[in-house]
Motif scaffolding. Structure first.
Motif, PDB file in Angstrom:
ATOM      1  N   UNK A  58       0.841  -1.182   0.000  1.00 46.94           N
ATOM      2  CA  UNK A  58       0.000   0.000   0.000  1.00 46.94           C
ATOM      3  C   UNK A  58       0.885   1.243   0.000  1.00 46.94           C
ATOM      4  N   UNK A  59       0.316   2.426  -0.319  1.00 47.23           N
ATOM      5  CA  UNK A  59       1.145   3.629  -0.413  1.00 47.23           C
ATOM      6  C   UNK A  59       2.016   3.902   0.807  1.00 47.23           C
ATOM      7  N   UNK A  60       1.436   3.799   1.992  1.00 48.57           N
ATOM      8  CA  UNK A  60       2.215   4.068   3.204  1.00 48.57           C
ATOM      9  C   UNK A  60       3.342   3.064   3.380  1.00 48.57           C
ATOM     10  N   UNK A  61       3.124   1.819   2.953  1.00 47.59           N
ATOM     11  CA  UNK A  61       4.168   0.799   3.053  1.00 47.59           C
ATOM     12  C   UNK A  61       5.362   1.163   2.188  1.00 47.59           C
ATOM     13  N   UNK A  62       5.095   1.567   0.946  1.00 44.01           N
ATOM     14  CA  UNK A  62       6.185   1.922   0.034  1.00 44.01           C
ATOM     15  C   UNK A  62       6.974   3.113   0.558  1.00 44.01           C
ATOM     16  N   UNK A  63       6.260   4.132   0.993  1.00 49.09           N
ATOM     17  CA  UNK A  63       6.942   5.331   1.489  1.00 49.09           C
ATOM     18  C   UNK A  63       7.789   4.996   2.710  1.00 49.09           C
ATOM     19  N   UNK A  64       7.253   4.183   3.602  1.00 49.91           N
ATOM     20  CA  UNK A  64       7.998   3.812   4.807  1.00 49.91           C
ATOM     21  C   UNK A  64       9.275   3.060   4.445  1.00 49.91           C
ATOM     22  N   UNK A  65       9.188   2.119   3.510  1.00 49.25           N
ATOM     23  CA  UNK A  65      10.361   1.338   3.116  1.00 49.25           C
ATOM     24  C   UNK A  65      11.390   2.212   2.414  1.00 49.25           C
ATOM     25  N   UNK A  66      10.937   3.071   1.520  1.00 45.75           N
ATOM     26  CA  UNK A  66      11.863   3.942   0.796  1.00 45.75           C
ATOM     27  C   UNK A  66      12.558   4.906   1.759  1.00 45.75           C
ATOM     28  N   UNK A  67      11.806   5.434   2.710  1.00 42.27           N
ATOM     29  CA  UNK A  67      12.413   6.346   3.691  1.00 42.27           C
ATOM     30  C   UNK A  67      13.457   5.627   4.539  1.00 42.27           C
ATOM     31  N   UNK A  68      13.202   4.362   4.835  1.00 43.81           N
ATOM     32  CA  UNK A  68      14.155   3.604   5.654  1.00 43.81           C
ATOM     33  C   UNK A  68      15.427   3.271   4.882  1.00 43.81           C
ATOM     34  N   UNK A  69      15.283   2.847   3.633  1.00 41.83           N
ATOM     35  CA  UNK A  69      16.423   2.293   2.901  1.00 41.83           C
ATOM     36  C   UNK A  69      17.132   3.301   2.001  1.00 41.83           C
ATOM     37  N   UNK A  72      15.714  11.200   1.131  1.00 43.14           N
ATOM     38  CA  UNK A  72      14.540  12.045   0.942  1.00 43.14           C
ATOM     39  C   UNK A  72      14.192  12.220  -0.533  1.00 43.14           C
ATOM     40  N   UNK A  73      15.207  12.321  -1.387  1.00 41.86           N
ATOM     41  CA  UNK A  73      14.926  12.496  -2.820  1.00 41.86           C
ATOM     42  C   UNK A  73      14.148  11.293  -3.353  1.00 41.86           C
ATOM     43  N   UNK A  74      14.437  10.107  -2.847  1.00 42.26           N
ATOM     44  CA  UNK A  74      13.727   8.915  -3.293  1.00 42.26           C
ATOM     45  C   UNK A  74      12.299   8.891  -2.749  1.00 42.26           C
ATOM     46  N   UNK A  75      12.093   9.408  -1.539  1.00 43.41           N
ATOM     47  CA  UNK A  75      10.737   9.509  -0.993  1.00 43.41           C
ATOM     48  C   UNK A  75       9.884  10.411  -1.884  1.00 43.41           C
ATOM     49  N   UNK A  76      10.482  11.500  -2.334  1.00 41.24           N
ATOM     50  CA  UNK A  76       9.746  12.406  -3.214  1.00 41.24           C
ATOM     51  C   UNK A  76       9.464  11.746  -4.561  1.00 41.24           C
ATOM     52  N   UNK A  77      10.426  10.995  -5.060  1.00 40.97           N
ATOM     53  CA  UNK A  77      10.233  10.310  -6.338  1.00 40.97           C
ATOM     54  C   UNK A  77       9.118   9.266  -6.258  1.00 40.97           C
ATOM     55  N   UNK A  78       9.098   8.474  -5.190  1.00 36.50           N
ATOM     56  CA  UNK A  78       8.059   7.451  -5.082  1.00 36.50           C
ATOM     57  C   UNK A  78       6.698   8.110  -4.892  1.00 36.50           C
ATOM     58  N   UNK A 119      19.234   8.462  -9.031  1.00 39.13           N
ATOM     59  CA  UNK A 119      18.232   8.337  -7.973  1.00 39.13           C
ATOM     60  C   UNK A 119      17.044   7.487  -8.427  1.00 39.13           C
ATOM     61  N   UNK A 120      16.601   7.701  -9.661  1.00 36.03           N
ATOM     62  CA  UNK A 120      15.475   6.931 -10.180  1.00 36.03           C
ATOM     63  C   UNK A 120      15.822   5.446 -10.245  1.00 36.03           C
ATOM     64  N   UNK A 121      17.002   5.121 -10.736  1.00 33.64           N
ATOM     65  CA  UNK A 121      17.404   3.720 -10.835  1.00 33.64           C
ATOM     66  C   UNK A 121      17.578   3.092  -9.459  1.00 33.64           C
ATOM     67  N   UNK A 122      18.073   3.840  -8.494  1.00 37.08           N
ATOM     68  CA  UNK A 122      18.182   3.317  -7.132  1.00 37.08           C
ATOM     69  C   UNK A 122      16.795   2.974  -6.584  1.00 37.08           C
ATOM     70  N   UNK A 123      15.824   3.842  -6.854  1.00 39.58           N
ATOM     71  CA  UNK A 123      14.453   3.579  -6.407  1.00 39.58           C
ATOM     72  C   UNK A 123      13.885   2.352  -7.104  1.00 39.58           C
ATOM     73  N   UNK A 124      14.069   2.261  -8.412  1.00 43.71           N
ATOM     74  CA  UNK A 124      13.511   1.135  -9.149  1.00 43.71           C
ATOM     75  C   UNK A 124      14.166  -0.179  -8.739  1.00 43.71           C
TER      76      UNK A 124
END
Length: 372
Positions: A58-69, A72-78, A119-124
């Protein structure tokens, strides 16, 4: 295959399936050199998000995981990718909508093309490796006209009281506001149970995920488990992904979220004061002190909630709550057929344990009022 698609495919082959910086740089260089590939790259991001939803995220799950790993730039991207994908979805329920509303609305500032592509590739990379989670069904809602509007207003009032209690600098005012919020929360849950007993089509349990993040995540998970039990819910902790899944009826899930948040805020405030006193006495702040403080706090809160649960309801309500508990247990067993217990570790500081237990005794935890 178009040239833009070819560029994205070559970048993905270079960067997403190998975790080295060298391959990441290769993929980012390919994307940076081809501005025409930007639209395709963004489209792939929406595809990754849609795949995550199919895997139970779910959206909150993705944001939480991205913020942990990641950063901030990746949180904004997701957040941008989730928002862009949302119009392709049908209605997923109020909890999902609330998670979308909480996403950051600001896109990351664009720097050079190479840094952005990196940053985009790191997120993907992260999204590509997401495991499959247990799908969460939105808790069933009562039929129109059964009081859902008044429920929303009640929960809004409870949240407002908690926010005021946590913001005030006057202990007496904070105590009064927290006590009132707890009283309303308790009565709201009991009223919900009675209404479900009278309704021609009773609702069914649902589930939500609540973040249980480092540091001291074990103690936080124990606290959430105690709050869940006290509100006729079941909590299952996923330590690697930093959340617990709470299964229960809608009003009880709301109560768990509110009470857990309130108790965690109270614990943090009390721990900060206790540490200040320790420092004033010449002792430095230690991780062991905090771990022991929160472990004792969670343990003692659990004892208080369990004792209060025995006197919460009148005899005529017991059959209603018993049937709901059976439904919650059955739903939990279906979602999690195999679970294991975890022993709390790292409790070694006597002063921290004593301070945490005393803070739990002072915490605002009110039992549900007896029905008239």
């Amino acid at each position: 295959m178009s040239s833009t698609t070819s560029t994205v495919e070559r970048a993905f082959r270079a960067a997403l399936y190998d975790a080295t910086d060298t391959t990441l740089d290769t993929g980012a260089s390919l994307l940076a050199s081809d501005p025409a590939s930007d639209a395709e790259l963004e489209r792939r991001g929406r595809e990754f998000v849609a795949t995550a939803w199919r895997r139970g995220w779910q959206p909150a799950d993705l944001v939480r995981l991205v913020r942990r790993d990641l950063d901030d730039v990746h949180v904004r991207l997701i957040s941008v990718s989730i928002r862009a994908q949302a119009p392709d979805d049908g209605s997923r329920g109020p909890r999902w909508a609330a998670q979308l509303d909480e996403l950051t609305a600001e896109a990351p500032p664009r720097t050079d093309r190479f840094s952005h592509a990196t940053a985009v590739l790191e997120l993907y990379r992260l999204l590509l490796r997401l495991p499959t989670l247990e799908p969460l069904a939105e808790p069933a809602r009562r039929q129109p006209g059964s009081g859902s509007g008044s429920d929303s207003r009640m929960l809004g009032r409870i949240r407002a009281l908690l926010a005021k209690a946590e913001a005030t600098g006057f202990p007496e005012e904070a105590e009064a506001l927290s006590a009132k919020a707890q009283e309303l929360m308790a009565r709201h849950s009991v009223d919900e149970a009675l209404l479900a007993a009278r309704a021609p089509a009773p609702d069914a349990p649902g589930a939500c995920r609540i973040g249980v993040e480092p540091p001291y995540e074990q103690a936080k998970a124990v606290l959430l488990d105690a709050v869940s039990d006290a509100n006729h819910c079941r909590a299952v902790w996923n330590e690697p992904l930093c959340f617990s899944t709470v299964v229960g009826f809608e009003a009880d899930l709301e109560a768990v979220e509110l009470l857990y948040t309130s108790l965690l805020v109270q614990a943090t405030t009390a721990m900060t004061k206790a540490e200040a006193a320790q420092r004033a006495g010449g002792r430095k702040r230690t991780k062991a002190f905090r771990q022991s403080f929160l472990a004792a706090y969670a343990h003692r809160i659990g004892s208080r909630l369990a004792a209060a649960a025995e006197t919460q309801v009148t005899d005529d309500l017991l059959p209603v709550l018993a049937s709901r508990e059976v439904a919650v247990t059955a739903a939990t067993d279906r979602m999690f057929p195999e679970t294991v217990t975890t022993r709390l570790r790292g409790v070694s500081d006597a002063a921290g344990w004593t301070e945490g237990a005393e803070a739990a005794d002072r915490a605002q935890v009110r039992s549900r009022p007896r029905l008239p």
